[in-house]
Write a protein that holds these residues in place. Structure first.
Motif, PDB file in Angstrom:
ATOM      1  N   ARG A 115       0.835  -1.214   0.000  1.00 57.40           N
ATOM      2  CA  ARG A 115       0.000   0.000   0.000  1.00 57.40           C
ATOM      3  C   ARG A 115       0.862   1.253   0.000  1.00 57.40           C
ATOM      4  O   ARG A 115       0.588   2.196  -0.737  1.00 57.40           O
ATOM      5  N   LEU A 116       1.889   1.281   0.834  1.00 59.51           N
ATOM      6  CA  LEU A 116       2.785   2.435   0.863  1.00 59.51           C
ATOM      7  C   LEU A 116       3.458   2.621  -0.492  1.00 59.51           C
ATOM      8  O   LEU A 116       3.502   3.734  -1.023  1.00 59.51           O
ATOM      9  N   ALA A 117       3.946   1.544  -1.065  1.00 56.74           N
ATOM     10  CA  ALA A 117       4.607   1.635  -2.369  1.00 56.74           C
ATOM     11  C   ALA A 117       3.627   2.127  -3.440  1.00 56.74           C
ATOM     12  O   ALA A 117       3.986   2.954  -4.284  1.00 56.74           O
ATOM     13  N   TYR A 118       2.390   1.638  -3.392  1.00 57.78           N
ATOM     14  CA  TYR A 118       1.392   2.097  -4.360  1.00 57.78           C
ATOM     15  C   TYR A 118       1.114   3.589  -4.198  1.00 57.78           C
ATOM     16  O   TYR A 118       1.004   4.324  -5.174  1.00 57.78           O
ATOM     17  N   ARG A 119       1.004   4.024  -2.963  1.00 56.92           N
ATOM     18  CA  ARG A 119       0.747   5.451  -2.728  1.00 56.92           C
ATOM     19  C   ARG A 119       1.900   6.305  -3.231  1.00 56.92           C
ATOM     20  O   ARG A 119       1.677   7.425  -3.683  1.00 56.92           O
ATOM     21  N   CYS A 150       4.098   5.314  -5.775  1.00 58.45           N
ATOM     22  CA  CYS A 150       4.253   5.133  -7.227  1.00 58.45           C
ATOM     23  C   CYS A 150       2.997   5.465  -8.028  1.00 58.45           C
ATOM     24  O   CYS A 150       3.090   5.936  -9.148  1.00 58.45           O
ATOM     25  N   GLY A 151       1.839   5.144  -7.477  1.00 60.83           N
ATOM     26  CA  GLY A 151       0.589   5.383  -8.184  1.00 60.83           C
ATOM     27  C   GLY A 151       0.218   4.289  -9.158  1.00 60.83           C
ATOM     28  O   GLY A 151      -0.800   4.393  -9.846  1.00 60.83           O
ATOM     29  N   GLN A 152       1.011   3.219  -9.242  1.00 63.72           N
ATOM     30  CA  GLN A 152       0.714   2.102 -10.137  1.00 63.72           C
ATOM     31  C   GLN A 152       1.122   0.812  -9.441  1.00 63.72           C
ATOM     32  O   GLN A 152       2.216   0.724  -8.871  1.00 63.72           O
ATOM     33  N   TRP A 153       0.259  -0.200  -9.501  1.00 57.32           N
ATOM     34  CA  TRP A 153       0.548  -1.449  -8.815  1.00 57.32           C
ATOM     35  C   TRP A 153       1.791  -2.164  -9.344  1.00 57.32           C
ATOM     36  O   TRP A 153       2.584  -2.663  -8.539  1.00 57.32           O
ATOM     37  N   PRO A 154       2.002  -2.258 -10.647  1.00 54.31           N
ATOM     38  CA  PRO A 154       3.232  -2.944 -11.100  1.00 54.31           C
ATOM     39  C   PRO A 154       4.501  -2.255 -10.591  1.00 54.31           C
ATOM     40  O   PRO A 154       5.440  -2.925 -10.140  1.00 54.31           O
ATOM     41  N   LEU A 195       8.966  -1.915  -6.564  1.00 47.84           N
ATOM     42  CA  LEU A 195       9.580  -1.164  -5.477  1.00 47.84           C
ATOM     43  C   LEU A 195       9.651  -1.999  -4.195  1.00 47.84           C
ATOM     44  O   LEU A 195      10.680  -2.019  -3.513  1.00 47.84           O
ATOM     45  N   VAL A 196       8.577  -2.707  -3.877  1.00 52.82           N
ATOM     46  CA  VAL A 196       8.572  -3.565  -2.689  1.00 52.82           C
ATOM     47  C   VAL A 196       9.620  -4.662  -2.842  1.00 52.82           C
ATOM     48  O   VAL A 196      10.362  -4.962  -1.902  1.00 52.82           O
ATOM     49  N   GLN A 197       9.710  -5.237  -4.026  1.00 49.70           N
ATOM     50  CA  GLN A 197      10.699  -6.294  -4.261  1.00 49.70           C
ATOM     51  C   GLN A 197      12.112  -5.755  -4.038  1.00 49.70           C
ATOM     52  O   GLN A 197      12.927  -6.396  -3.370  1.00 49.70           O
ATOM     53  N   GLU A 198      12.400  -4.576  -4.551  1.00 56.25           N
ATOM     54  CA  GLU A 198      13.709  -3.960  -4.354  1.00 56.25           C
ATOM     55  C   GLU A 198      13.973  -3.714  -2.864  1.00 56.25           C
ATOM     56  O   GLU A 198      15.069  -3.953  -2.354  1.00 56.25           O
ATOM     57  N   CYS A 199      12.963  -3.253  -2.171  1.00 54.23           N
ATOM     58  CA  CYS A 199      13.069  -3.004  -0.729  1.00 54.23           C
ATOM     59  C   CYS A 199      13.358  -4.297   0.026  1.00 54.23           C
ATOM     60  O   CYS A 199      14.213  -4.324   0.928  1.00 54.23           O
ATOM     61  N   LEU A 200      12.666  -5.372  -0.323  1.00 53.97           N
ATOM     62  CA  LEU A 200      12.849  -6.635   0.383  1.00 53.97           C
ATOM     63  C   LEU A 200      14.226  -7.242   0.128  1.00 53.97           C
ATOM     64  O   LEU A 200      14.810  -7.865   1.024  1.00 53.97           O
ATOM     65  N   VAL A 201      14.765  -7.039  -1.051  1.00 54.75           N
ATOM     66  CA  VAL A 201      16.130  -7.507  -1.334  1.00 54.75           C
ATOM     67  C   VAL A 201      17.115  -6.774  -0.426  1.00 54.75           C
ATOM     68  O   VAL A 201      17.991  -7.388   0.197  1.00 54.75           O
TER      69      VAL A 201
END
Length: 161
Positions: free
Chosen positions: A20-24, A26-30, A35-41
């Protein structure tokens, strides 16, 4: 092995919040999922340090926001254009137009201004927490919030107040 299990448990529990934070931001789910994937790495690489932090959620939020802000500096970001958004149906429930206008206006702000507004008003962080997540001073958060709100007023046709 225990560190990996703790990491997996944390990610399972916090994934909806991170998305949800990443969507807010970026404004786009993909783009948010990327972004979440990069954060988790990054989180996985620094798990021991993150797990020892005073607030693991604040630490992870900072990773996510920094990744979002750094995205524009990457050369490929200037070449890759996301696909067009799905058009909004003609028959919208009351209030959706205003929400869409605000989302469109947020998309036109600078990444820093958008990050400040998302953290302050959607994530409900105070000035000090927002400054910590962005790695800046509280004064910068306040000024960027002011500039971002003025820009939103202009973009939404409200003028300066």
């Amino acid at each position: 092995m225990r560190d990996e299990q703790e990491f997996v448990e944390y990610v399972r529990a916090r994934m909806p919040v991170l998305r949800r934070l990443a969507y807010r931001l970026c404004g786009q789910w993909p783009a948010a999922d990327d972004l979440v994937q990069e954060c988790l790495v990054a989180l996985y690489r620094h798990w021991r340090k993150a797990a020892a932090a005073e607030s693991l959620d604040a630490y992870v939020r900072a990773i996510l926001v920094h990744a979002y802000l750094a995205e524009r500096r990457r050369p490929w970001a200037r070449r890759v254009q996301p696909a067009a958004e799905v058009p909004v149906p003609a028959m919208s429930p009351p209030g959706i137009e205003e929400r869409l206008d605000v989302r469109a206006a947020l998309g036109r702000l600078t990444r820093g201004q958008r990050a400040v507004l998302v953290l302050r008003y959607w994530e409900d962080l105070d000035v000090a927490q927002t400054a910590a997540a962005l790695g800046c001073s509280p004064g910068t958060v306040k000024s960027q919030t002011s500039y971002a709100m003025a820009a939103l007023r202009r973009l939404l046709g409200g003028g300066e107040s």
